[in-house]
Structures are given as structure tokens and as C-alpha cells.
Design a protein around this motif. Structure first.
Motif, PDB file in Angstrom:
ATOM      1  N   ALA A 218       0.845  -1.202   0.000  1.00 13.61           N
ATOM      2  CA  ALA A 218       0.000   0.000   0.000  1.00 13.61           C
ATOM      3  C   ALA A 218       0.873   1.243   0.000  1.00 13.61           C
ATOM      4  N   ARG A 219       0.289   2.336  -0.515  1.00  9.88           N
ATOM      5  CA  ARG A 219       0.857   3.673  -0.317  1.00  9.88           C
ATOM      6  C   ARG A 219       0.070   4.300   0.838  1.00  9.88           C
ATOM      7  N   ILE A 220       0.759   4.505   1.957  1.00 12.23           N
ATOM      8  CA  ILE A 220       0.083   4.890   3.195  1.00 12.23           C
ATOM      9  C   ILE A 220       0.358   6.358   3.491  1.00 12.23           C
ATOM     10  N   GLY A 221      -0.710   7.085   3.769  1.00 18.28           N
ATOM     11  CA  GLY A 221      -0.587   8.450   4.242  1.00 18.28           C
ATOM     12  C   GLY A 221      -0.910   8.506   5.721  1.00 18.28           C
ATOM     13  N   ALA A 222      -0.210   9.357   6.449  1.00 12.20           N
ATOM     14  CA  ALA A 222      -0.484   9.547   7.876  1.00 12.20           C
ATOM     15  C   ALA A 222      -1.122  10.919   8.051  1.00 12.20           C
ATOM     16  N   ALA A 223      -2.399  10.928   8.394  1.00 12.88           N
ATOM     17  CA  ALA A 223      -3.134  12.168   8.652  1.00 12.88           C
ATOM     18  C   ALA A 223      -3.355  12.241  10.158  1.00 12.88           C
ATOM     19  N   ILE A 224      -2.463  12.938  10.852  1.00 16.76           N
ATOM     20  CA  ILE A 224      -2.485  12.944  12.308  1.00 16.76           C
ATOM     21  C   ILE A 224      -3.574  13.900  12.774  1.00 16.76           C
ATOM     22  N   SER A 225      -4.625  13.340  13.341  1.00 19.20           N
ATOM     23  CA  SER A 225      -5.694  14.107  13.985  1.00 19.20           C
ATOM     24  C   SER A 225      -6.201  15.236  13.100  1.00 19.20           C
TER      25      SER A 225
ATOM     26  N   ASP B 116      -5.046  17.029  10.718  1.00 18.61           N
ATOM     27  CA  ASP B 116      -4.792  16.887   9.280  1.00 18.61           C
ATOM     28  C   ASP B 116      -5.888  16.069   8.600  1.00 18.61           C
ATOM     29  N   ALA B 117      -6.466  15.115   9.330  1.00 14.09           N
ATOM     30  CA  ALA B 117      -7.464  14.217   8.739  1.00 14.09           C
ATOM     31  C   ALA B 117      -8.799  14.900   8.493  1.00 14.09           C
ATOM     32  N   PHE B 118      -8.984  16.133   8.991  1.00 16.47           N
ATOM     33  CA  PHE B 118     -10.213  16.891   8.780  1.00 16.47           C
ATOM     34  C   PHE B 118     -10.082  17.910   7.647  1.00 16.47           C
ATOM     35  N   TYR B 119      -8.875  18.174   7.173  1.00 18.64           N
ATOM     36  CA  TYR B 119      -8.616  19.334   6.330  1.00 18.64           C
ATOM     37  C   TYR B 119      -8.455  18.930   4.865  1.00 18.64           C
TER      38      TYR B 119
ATOM     39  N   VAL C 110      -3.817   6.280   7.487  1.00 18.67           N
ATOM     40  CA  VAL C 110      -3.753   5.972   8.911  1.00 18.67           C
ATOM     41  C   VAL C 110      -3.922   7.290   9.662  1.00 18.67           C
ATOM     42  N   GLN C 111      -4.845   7.324  10.614  1.00 19.73           N
ATOM     43  CA  GLN C 111      -5.213   8.544  11.332  1.00 19.73           C
ATOM     44  C   GLN C 111      -4.932   8.374  12.823  1.00 19.73           C
ATOM     45  N   PRO C 112      -3.683   8.560  13.256  1.00 18.38           N
ATOM     46  CA  PRO C 112      -3.397   8.451  14.696  1.00 18.38           C
ATOM     47  C   PRO C 112      -4.139   9.544  15.469  1.00 18.38           C
ATOM     48  N   GLU C 113      -4.831   9.156  16.536  1.00 14.24           N
ATOM     49  CA  GLU C 113      -5.674  10.091  17.273  1.00 14.24           C
ATOM     50  C   GLU C 113      -5.361  10.078  18.769  1.00 14.24           C
TER      51      GLU C 113
ATOM     52  N   VAL D 131     -18.861  14.510  15.620  1.00 17.18           N
ATOM     53  CA  VAL D 131     -17.858  15.480  15.170  1.00 17.18           C
ATOM     54  C   VAL D 131     -16.751  14.786  14.392  1.00 17.18           C
ATOM     55  N   ILE D 132     -16.289  13.647  14.907  1.00 19.77           N
ATOM     56  CA  ILE D 132     -15.139  12.983  14.287  1.00 19.77           C
ATOM     57  C   ILE D 132     -15.501  12.290  12.975  1.00 19.77           C
ATOM     58  N   LEU D 133     -16.801  12.147  12.682  1.00 20.39           N
ATOM     59  CA  LEU D 133     -17.201  11.603  11.383  1.00 20.39           C
ATOM     60  C   LEU D 133     -16.667  12.443  10.227  1.00 20.39           C
ATOM     61  N   ALA D 134     -16.424  13.736  10.488  1.00 22.35           N
ATOM     62  CA  ALA D 134     -15.925  14.619   9.434  1.00 22.35           C
ATOM     63  C   ALA D 134     -14.496  14.283   9.027  1.00 22.35           C
ATOM     64  N   SER D 135     -13.853  13.334   9.707  1.00 23.33           N
ATOM     65  CA  SER D 135     -12.481  12.952   9.352  1.00 23.33           C
ATOM     66  C   SER D 135     -12.484  11.652   8.552  1.00 23.33           C
ATOM     67  N   GLY D 136     -12.014  10.565   9.163  1.00 19.09           N
ATOM     68  CA  GLY D 136     -11.737   9.339   8.416  1.00 19.09           C
ATOM     69  C   GLY D 136     -12.915   8.745   7.683  1.00 19.09           C
ATOM     70  N   TRP D 137     -14.084   8.698   8.323  1.00 19.79           N
ATOM     71  CA  TRP D 137     -15.241   8.127   7.631  1.00 19.79           C
ATOM     72  C   TRP D 137     -15.596   8.969   6.406  1.00 19.79           C
ATOM     73  N   THR D 138     -15.610  10.293   6.580  1.00 17.71           N
ATOM     74  CA  THR D 138     -15.977  11.173   5.469  1.00 17.71           C
ATOM     75  C   THR D 138     -14.986  11.090   4.335  1.00 17.71           C
ATOM     76  N   HIS D 139     -13.685  11.182   4.626  1.00 16.02           N
ATOM     77  CA  HIS D 139     -12.773  11.257   3.488  1.00 16.02           C
ATOM     78  C   HIS D 139     -12.630   9.908   2.775  1.00 16.02           C
TER      79      HIS D 139
END
Length: 821
Positions: free
Chosen positions: A259-266, A268-271, A287-290, A308-316
Motif C-alpha cells: 500500500a501507499r500509506i498516508g499519515a493524517a495525524i488528527s 490533518d485528517a479533517f482538512y 492511517v489517522q493516529p488520534e 464530530v469525528i465523522l468529518a475525518s476518516g469516515w468522510t474522506h
């Protein structure tokens, strides 16, 4: 008690604490049987950890390692013997390491976090003072984070490098860390090495005066394979810890065989700018470390943090074509007055046939592969008749009992968890072919059939003669290149797609504009040898049969992204806008003009002259859109000047050389706004319409908002609302707009079919109805294919239009075109 007696008592206590800190913990033995479930069919097995910590874990680095080895105890018997294994740990997994050992003894005994960090300085003042000598520009807070770099890096390498090596797995974790070199000279050892470290170990010495919240990847050998630094920091990270923002243009990925893995730390995962860049880099697993600040507590009146957190990993995962899965490990525990809590998850693309699942106290959704438990079960499990409000009230009470200072028997007693799944990441290989039985809606066809490779980022334009041009990024030859095709019958048939300007370097984000019959110009961003991506332009005067050699709009050593083009009606003038990084950490929108159809270009200028460069991310401007009517030249973008993402626009009436003052177009809101993907168009009456993807009020869903410019002012358009209606959750993303048939067509991604489909709403020109009624546009019924990134394109005479979009029904992403609307 005498002074001498008090001193003796304190000395005895400190001695006892040091002795306790030195006690070696017993390492937990691994479980003998696996208690997790997974399909046993994917390319990689992923384990996502909800790690529960206590401050006692910081008595020593051995105790810290033992606390994470407790998570591995459950994972070990579940490791796959036939596929790679990846274990992901939370954000701030190294936070407790800052409090480890004898130098942090006083800090561990503090009553609150501010006092603790002040006490920390007492143990590290010599190292901090040395860093202030080496880097005179840094503050005391920054010097302390650099001084803590030795113990933090030692903990990361020992704990997570050790786990990776012992179990033969890949490990992703997170900590606040400077860039360092390992030194064995006596001066470095004396000045910087943890006094509790073994004599044979080196000192970790900071090489620059910056400290980042960073994600680390350790390989099965135990060696560090890479790091990805956080770009968008919280207020606490910037103002109190004084961490550094990573430059967005330097964002990297973890490239592994599976895989090509991106790390969206907290954050970053909303933006959207961060996520869009990851998709452009080919990331297929985020991967979204929280270290999320609570879960069922009420931070602001009426909010529910799992929503609130649905706007991050689930949404994107649903919004962006390229992201197949997201995984979020969670930090759980109380650190003085601070709370960290949440549920782990693994997402996938939502499809109509999936079962629905939910966070505690939330409505059920499709799009989950696995959901970890919360410390307490949802009350609905015991009493399905409870209302949503009653469930949330009970869960809030339990969350308060877990929190610091509650005095309840469950205070700090967070339940650690592990979830797992076997996942597939085709990358440049095809995914499954998805049968589609056409239903109600508008039929479509591929614009450039190819035997292999993904097609992404479609854009289109009609010339004055009614010829439709479509450009897109195509990887059929192994790397993304800009292709073009044309249609003289509104998309029923197309010419053979071919490269605009073949290159040995990747090409992304194409745009096209057309003027008189046969006249068109294409722009894209292309990596340069040894440098950043630049905006290139090529022109055609024979209807796309041939193109000129590409030219750079404006040479720059800084990154240039996201070009958008617009022709001035009835002339050969062309404007191009782009995101430009030449002025520091915060990119700005620039515009250049051409009077000869794009063959040569004048010097560029910032569209918004008032947005001055800064050394922070505030003032960032990205995702530009441009349109040119007979009445005005207009540019819109998203803007981070207030530390949330608002939509701004600037207008040059009559296409004048200078723009008027930039205006915020998205409505004001006390809570954070996360707007993205603004799109502009112009009407036959000279009016401008702007639409965008809008998320606000700490909700998980996205809406489509819009505004119209007429008579020199902007006025809001009716909201195309998403939300939760009668139990069904709905989000709407990535709108596009064009004028046709005396109205504006607003097309967008819509989750109402139980997947990402397409919908359209019709807005009359010249009036603003009380509401807009969207209808489904695509004809793919309940098939599980995903339709993303729509772009509606209209003829210059506004007589009809088509919609371009990405579709994965053929295994590869393919650009398709609807029949004429």
C-alpha cells in the motif's frame, strides 16, 4: 515539624520514588489463542490499537514498553503467517515518555499539566539551555521539547522498533519529536543522553531548532523506515508546546509493497487541502493516529463528539476516490486534567448492501469495516427502545465518571481495545469489476477507453463551435500523464484520447479552457527534475489535434499546484490561477494573464493583496477557481486566515487588471467551518455563481452551499442540506456548477443511494428560490461502484451541458461523460 525533619522526610520520599522507578516490570506473555476476527483473504492484516495509559507507565522506559507490549499480547496469536502485518498505534504514543525516568520525577507528581511542564524544565534545564545556545531564535518551550527529544526517541526506537523486530511486523506510531542524529562522542553523551540509558546506547541530539508531531514507520527489522510530520496543529500544539508546522508541499507517504500509506495525524485528517494532496500522491490507505479530547463529554453545547469525528476518516473515505480505507488508533487515559478517549475504527467505501454500524450514541452508517468498542456499551444494546437523547445522556454521565478528578470508582479506567481486518490495496492494479444494471437517471459512457491504468481529475470545456474537450490524468503507461479527447456530439462519441505533452515525469490536476472554434489551452502541474511541481501550459489551434510545446507560466523554485483556466468571452485573453508556495509556509493564490490564447504569459500577482505572508499556516489559500464573464473576472478559494477553512472570493469588474478587496463568502459561524472545493461559473446575464462543499457546527455531515454575485454584491443561495433526517445520514460533497437552459446546474456527490452517487439541482438564473430540490443524476441504481469528483460543463451558448466524473465499475478508475442535460 522542623526544617531538618521536613527535609529528611522529603529525601526519604524521593529516594523511595527513585527506587520504585527503577523496578523492572515483568513483560506480559502473549495470549495463546486469537480473539479477533478477520476475513483471512486480504493482502495485508491491519491491527488498530486503542491504547489505555496511566501516568504510572512512565516510571521508566521499561514500564512504558511493557504497557504497549500488553497490546501486543492480544495481537501476537492473530498475526498472519502468509501476509504482511501492520500494527498502528495512536497519536502521542510517546507523550508518556516525556514523563519517564528520574529527570521527570517532580513532573509526575504535579497536580496539573502546566505545573508538570514547568517541573519538567527543572530536570532538563541544562539540555534546554544548550539548545538555546545552539539555536538562539527558539523559545524556552521549544528548547524543552528539543531537550526531551532524547528520551522520546529512545522510547520510540526501544518500544516500537522493538515490537516491530520481535514480531516481524510493520509498526506505525506517533510522538512529538525533533530531527536528530545519534551521537556517541563524550560531549553529546554527557550533555544529552538520558542518565537512565544503558552505557552502550548513543545520545539523540537535535540537528535543527524544530519539533514536530510526527508519525513514524518501523519495519520488521526494527529499523525506522520513515516519518510524516503533521502540517496543521491545534492551538495547544502551536501556542503552548510550540511545535512546528510541517510544510504542506513537502508532504510524503509511506510506500510499502502492499500500500501507499498516508499519515493524517488528527487535525490533518479533517482538512481538505491535506487530504487532496495525499490523494494526488497516490495514497490508498490513510492511517489517522488520534489522541482525541474526550468522547462522550460535551465540549460545546449540544455537540456529540462521535458525530464530530465523522468529518475525518469516515468522510474522506467516501469523498475521495483514491482512499480505499482509513484506520484510526486511539489514545485512552487521563493525563492530569486532560482527557483522551475514543473508539477505534477501520473504514471502507459505503455500498448499498452493507450492514450499518454506529459509534456509541450515534446513528448507524454504512462504510465501516470494523468499529472498536467504547469502555461502556451503548445503552441501546440493553434497551433498544431508548431514544437517541436518552442514550447520549447516559453515556455522557459515564464519560464524566471516567474523567480526571471525578472521584468515581471508574475514574481513569479506560478499556484498551484492538480491532483487525484483512485489507486489499490494488494500487495501479485493477480492483473488482462491478456489474451495473442501469436504472433511472442519465446514462454515461467512458471518454477514453484504455486497457489499464487509472483516469482521474476530469475537466472539460466547449469552444464557440460546440466542440467539447475533456482532459484528465491517465496512468495507462505507468505514470500519470495529461490526456485529451474531443466530442462533436455532446459526448456521444469521442476522438481517441492522447497525451497533451508526453513527459517522463508525473502530471496532475489538468484544466482546460476553450475560446473560438478550435482554440483551446490546457494547464497542469508537473514535477520538475530536481525541483518542485510547476504549472505548465500548452495550446492548440486545430481542435486538439496538435498542441504547442508546453511552457512554464512563471518559473519559480517553489511548488505550484491546482491550476484553473478561464477564457475571456469573445477574445483571445486567458487567465490562469494556481496555489503558490513561494511566499513561505502559507501558500497564496496567484493569477497570470495571456493576451494570445496562452502562448505567452505576463507576470503573476497575488489575487488577494491583503493576505500577507506569514511564518505559520494562518493565511493559507488553496483550491482556486476562476471564471470570466463579460461583466467580471472572478477568483474563489478556501482560506485559513482564521484557523478554519472559509470560502473567499475577489472580483475584477469588467476583467480589470486589479481585483477588488477579497470577501468571505461562506457564512460566519462561531464553531469551526471546514469548507472546500469552491467552483465558480458565470451566467449569460453577467451574474456569477459560486458553490462549495461546506461542513460546520461540529456536525459529521457536509452540505452544498452557494452564493450569487450580481449588481456588485454577493448574496447567499438556498442550502442543499445534508444531515440526519428520520434516521438516515446524508452527506453531499464536491459541487460543480454551470449555466444551461436559462438556469444553473449544480451537480455534486451524494451519499443518499447508500454509496457515493451523483445528484443535480437546478437554479433559475436571475432569481433565488426558497429551496432547491436535488434529484439523482446517475443511472447506476444500487450497484456498489463509486462515482466521484463530478464536473458539469456547458456550451458557450448555454444550450446544453454534460457531466464528467470518475467511476470505478471497470476495476480501474475511468472518466465518464453523461448524455447531454
Amino acid at each position: 515539624m522542623s526544617h531538618r525533619a521536613r527535609f529528611h522526610r522529603r529525601f526519604q520520599l524521593l529516594t523511595l520514588l527513585v527506587l520504585v522507578a527503577g523496578c523492572k516490570p515483568s513483560m506480559p506473555s502473549d495470549d495463546t489463542s486469537c480473539g479477533l476476527t478477520f476475513s483471512d483473504q486480504g493482502e495485508v492484516r491491519v491491527f488498530v490499537v486503542g491504547h489505555a495509559f496511566r501516568l504510572e507507565d512512565a516510571r521508566s522506559l521499561e514500564h512504558l514498553e511493557a504497557s504497549f507490549r500488553e497490546d501486543m499480547r492480544r495481537i501476537a496469536p492473530c498475526l498472519s503467517p502468509v501476509r504482511p502485518n501492520l500494527v498502528v498505534f495512536p497519536e502521542d504514543s510517546g507523550l508518556v515518555a516525556w514523563f519517564a525516568g528520574r529527570r521527570a520525577l517532580l513532573a509526575r507528581g504535579s497536580s496539573d499539566s502546566a505545573t508538570a511542564f514547568n517541573a519538567m524544565y527543572a530536570g532538563y534545564f541544562r539540555q534546554a539551555d544548550e539548545y538555546r545556545r545552539r539555536f538562539p531564535e527558539i523559545s524556552g518551550a521549544r528548547a524543552l521539547t528539543l531537550a526531551l527529544g532524547d528520551v522520546a526517541w529512545r522510547a520510540m526506537d526501544r518500544t516500537f522498533g522493538g515490537i516491530a523486530k520481535r514480531y516481524g511486523v510493520h509498526v506505525i506510531t506517533s510522538a512529538n519529536l525533533p530531527y536528530v542524529e545519534r551521537r556517541t562522542d563524550s560531549d553529546s553523551i554527557d550533555q544529552f543522553r538520558d542518565p537512565d540509558a544503558p552505557e552502550e546506547e548513543p545520545a539523540y541530539v537535535a540537528t535543527r531548532g524544530e519539533c514536530f508531531n510526527t508519525a513514524l514507520l518501523y519495519g520488521p527489522s526494527g529499523e525506522l523506515m520513515g516519518r510524516i510530520d503533521k502540517a496543521y496543529l491545534t492551538d495547544t500544539e502551536e501556542d503552548s508546546l510550540e511545535l512546528s508546522n510541517a510544510p504542506l508541499e513537502a508532504l510524503g507517504v509511506f510506500e510499502l509493497p502492499f500500500a501507499r500509506i498516508g499519515a493524517a495525524i488528527s487535525r490533518d485528517a479533517f482538512y481538505a487541502p491535506f487530504l487532496q494532496r495525499m490523494e494526488d500522491l497516490g495514497v490508498d490507505f490513510v492511517v489517522q493516529p488520534e489522541a482525541f479530547s474526550g468522547w462522550t463529554v460535551e465540549q460545546q453545547a449540544g455537540d456529540w463528539l462521535p458525530d464530530v469525528i465523522l468529518a475525518s476518516g469516515w468522510t474522506h473515505t467516501q469523498k475521495y476516490r483514491g482512499f480505499r480505507h482509513n484506520a484510526a488508533p486511539m489514545l485512552l487515559g487521563n493525563l492530569f486534567e486532560l482527557t483522551f478517549d475514543g473508539q477505534t475504527w477501520i473504514t471502507g467505501k459505503a455500498t448499498p448492501d452493507q450492514p450499518e454500524r454506529a459509534f456509541v450514541g450515534s446513528r448507524p452508517l454504512r462504510g465501516w469495516v470494523e468499529l472498536g468498542p467504547w469502555t461502556f456499551p451503548d445503552p441501546a444494546e440493553a434497551n433498544p427502545a431508548m431514544s437517541l437523547e436518552e442514550r447520549q445522556q447516559r453515556l455522557r454521565e459515564q464519560g464524566r465518571q471516567l474523567g480526571p478528578g471525578s472521584g468515581h470508582s471508574t475514574e481513569g479506567d479506560y478499556a484498551r481495545s484492538v480491532i483487525a481486518a484483512d485489507l486489499d490495496f490494488p494500487g495501479e492494479d485493477p480492483g473488482p469489476i462491478i456489474p451495473v444494471a442501469p436504472g433511472p437517471g442519465i446514462a454515461s459512457r467512458p471518454v477514453g477507453p484504455a486497457p489499464r491504468g487509472h483516469q482521474t481529475n476530469p475537466d472539460g470545456a466547449y469552444d464557440a463551435g460546440g466542440r467539447l474537450y475533456v482532459v484528465f490524468s491517465d496512468s495507462r503507461d505507468g505514470r500519470p500523464q495529461v490526456y485529451v479527447t474531443a466530442s462533436d456530439d455532446d459526448g456521444r462519441t469521442f476522438t481517441a484520447a492522447r497525451p497533451v505533452a508526453p513527459s517522463g515525469l508525473p502530471q496532475h490536476r489538468p484544466s482546460v479552457a476553450a475560446g473560438a472554434a478550435g482554440q483551446l489551452v490546457a494547464a497542469w502541474q508537473e514535477a520538475r527534475e530536481g525541483g518542485q511541481e510547476q504549472i505548465l501550459v500548452a495550446t492548440s489551434s486545430d481542435g486538439g489535434a496538435t498542441f504547442s510545446a508546453p511552457v512554464t507560466v512563471e518559473a519559480s523554485g517553489a511548488a505550484q499546484w491546482e491550476p484553473e483556466l478561464a477564457y475571456e468571452p469573445g477574445s483571445g485573453a486567458v487567465a490562469v490561477v494556481w496555489t503558490d508556495f513561494r511566499e513561505g509556509l502559507a501558500p497564496k493564490i496567484r493569477l497570470a494573464r495571456s493576451s494570445d490564447g496562452g502562448r505567452t504569459w505576463g507576470a503573476s500577482a497575488r489575487v488577494d493583496a491583503s493576505n500577507e505572508p506569514t511564518d505559520r499556516t494562518e493565511g493559507s489559500q488553496l483550491q482556486p477557481s476562476v471564471t470570466w464573464s463579460g461583466a467580471a473576472l472572478a477568483v474563489a478559494w478556501i482560506d485559513y486566515r482564521e484557523r478554519d477553512w472559509e470560502v473567499y472570493a475577489a472580483v475584477a469588474p469588467g476583467g480589470a487588471a486589479g481585483f477588488g478587496a477579497a470577501e468571505q463568502i461562506s457564512p460566519e459561524d462561531e464553531a469551526e467551518t471546514l469548507a472546500s472545493d469552491p467552483q465558480l461559473t458565470s451566467g449569460a446575464d453577467g451574474s456569477l455563481v459560486l458553490v462549495w462543499d461546506d461542513q460546520r457546527e461540529r456536525r459529521g455531515h457536509h452540505d452544498v452551499r452557494g452564493a450569487r454575485w450580481s449588481g456588485g454584491a454577493w448574496a447567499p443561495l438556498p442550502l442543499l442540506t445534508g444531515g440526519a433526517d428520520e434516521g438516515a445520514f446524508l452527506s453531499r460533497f464536491r459541487p460543480s456548477v454551470a449555466g444551461a437552459h436559462g438556469e444553473f446546474l449544480v451537480v455534486f456527490q451524494d451519499l443518499s443511494p447508500g454509496k457515493s452517487g451523483l445528484a443535480v439541482a437546478r437554479l433559475p438564473q436571475g432569481t433565488s428560490p426558497a429551496r432547491l430540490t436535488p434529484v439523482r443524476l446517475d443511472d447506476t441504481g444500487s450497484a456498489s461502484n463509486q462515482l466521484t469528483r463530478p464536473r458539469v460543463v456547458a456550451r458557450q451558448d448555454a444550450s446544453r451541458g454534460v457531466v464528467l466524473f470518475e467511476d470505478d465499475r471497470d476495476g480501474y478508475s475511468r472518466v465518464r461523460c453523461t448524455e447531454a442535460l
